[in-house]
Scaffold this active site. Structure first.
Site, short mmCIF file in Angstrom:
data_model
loop_
_atom_site.label_atom_id
_atom_site.label_comp_id
_atom_site.label_asym_id
_atom_site.label_seq_id
_atom_site.Cartn_x
_atom_site.Cartn_y
_atom_site.Cartn_z
N GLU A 105 0.85 -1.19 0.00
CA GLU A 105 0.00 0.00 0.00
C GLU A 105 0.89 1.25 0.00
OE1 GLU A 105 -2.38 1.53 -0.80
OE2 GLU A 105 -4.10 1.39 0.52
N ASP A 106 0.43 2.30 -0.66
CA ASP A 106 1.21 3.54 -0.69
C ASP A 106 1.22 4.22 0.68
OD1 ASP A 106 -1.51 4.14 -0.84
OD2 ASP A 106 -1.34 5.52 -2.52
N ASP A 109 -3.58 5.77 6.21
CA ASP A 109 -4.06 7.03 6.75
C ASP A 109 -5.01 6.71 7.91
OD1 ASP A 109 -4.40 9.87 6.66
OD2 ASP A 109 -6.16 9.68 5.41
N THR A 110 -6.29 6.57 7.64
CA THR A 110 -7.20 6.16 8.72
C THR A 110 -7.07 4.67 9.02
OG1 THR A 110 -9.01 5.62 7.20
CG2 THR A 110 -8.93 7.88 8.03
N GLY A 111 -6.61 3.90 8.03
CA GLY A 111 -6.48 2.45 8.18
C GLY A 111 -7.66 1.68 7.61
N THR A 113 -8.91 1.42 4.55
CA THR A 113 -8.69 0.72 3.28
C THR A 113 -7.98 -0.61 3.50
OG1 THR A 113 -8.59 2.82 2.09
CG2 THR A 113 -7.66 0.90 0.97
N LYS A 137 0.56 7.59 8.52
CA LYS A 137 0.25 8.83 9.24
C LYS A 137 -0.44 8.44 10.54
CE LYS A 137 -1.35 11.41 5.35
NZ LYS A 137 -2.46 12.20 4.81
N PHE A 158 -1.22 16.27 3.74
CA PHE A 158 -1.63 15.57 2.53
C PHE A 158 -0.44 15.53 1.58
CE2 PHE A 158 -3.60 14.61 -1.45
CZ PHE A 158 -4.53 13.65 -1.08
N ASP A 165 -1.49 10.72 -5.44
CA ASP A 165 -2.08 11.81 -6.23
C ASP A 165 -2.85 12.82 -5.40
OD1 ASP A 165 -4.32 9.97 -5.72
OD2 ASP A 165 -5.42 11.29 -7.06
N ARG A 171 1.31 11.98 -9.61
CA ARG A 171 1.79 10.61 -9.38
C ARG A 171 3.21 10.42 -9.90
NH1 ARG A 171 -2.59 7.56 -7.61
NH2 ARG A 171 -4.61 8.02 -8.57
#
Ligand code: IMP
Ligand code: MG
Length: 181
Positions: A105-106, A109-111, A113, A137, A158, A165, A171
């Site tokens: 995964e890139d 963030d919140t987790g 995904t 993060k 961000f 992106d 990208r």
């Protein structure tokens, strides 16, 4: 062609991780994975679109026979915050049963995904399942996910570049940078 004002407008990008920092860390992660997965049946699963650059570099530092597969998610939420309902839009095309899978995964963030994707992958009965993320993060975390291989922890900004992106752009940057408002 006549350019419109919007297509000429450029946000300022502040460098967060340089090309060199990324190159070194990705090579280290590849070496670590090579040591950990020797003799195993490795499948690297890239989460599109953001992870395609990281995955392409990472696999070239893994000195083992492996296969690569892809999946893509969509989520219902605004542009900056993934909400809990993540859907796999298209899925891997090979059987993962009995394989050793690393999800790439890139950014976490919140987790939400990765949490949803891991549930879907676990249902395919792999022998093992690990997470490799370029960025994390922690300040934004809503769901705890166990990251086995992590490139960098970053502050709550961000970021774009190296596959990530903002409104489908940036990208192709060689570095990771923060978009300044
Ligand atoms: P999560 O579900 O909140 O962990 O968010 C994960 C996905 O949101 C990532 O795979 C990215 O596609 C996107 N995302 C989160 N933060 C950023 C960011 O700072 N820049 C670009 N994309 C991001
Ligand atoms: Mg992503």
């Amino acid at each position: 062609m006549r350019k419109t004002l919007t297509s000429c407008r450029k946000e300022k990008i502040e460098v967060v991780l340089s090309e060199e920092q990324i190159r070194r860390r990705v090579a280290e992660l590849g070496r670590q994975i090579t040591r950990d997965y020797r003799g195993r049946d490795l499948v690297v699963v890239c989460v599109l679109k953001g992870s395609f650059v990281f995955t392409a570099d990472l696999i070239r530092h893994i000195d083992l026979p492996l296969t690569v597969d892809f999946l893509r998610t969509s989520s219902y939420g605004d542009n900056t915050d993934t909400c809990g309902s993540v859907r796999v839009e298209f899925d891997v095309t090979q059987s993962l049963k009995g394989k050793d899978v690393i999800l790439v995964e890139d950014i976490i963030d919140t987790g939400h995904t990765v949490h949803a994707v891991m549930d879907g992958l676990a249902a395919k009965k792999p022998a093992s399942l690990a997470i490799c993320a370029l960025l994390h993060k922690p300040e934004r975390e809503k769901v705890r996910v166990p990251i086995d291989y992590l490139g960098f922890t970053i502050p709550n900004k961000f970021v774009v570049g190296y596959g990530l992106d903002h409104a489908s752009r940036y990208r192709n940057l060689r570095y990771v940078g923060a978009v300044e408002a």
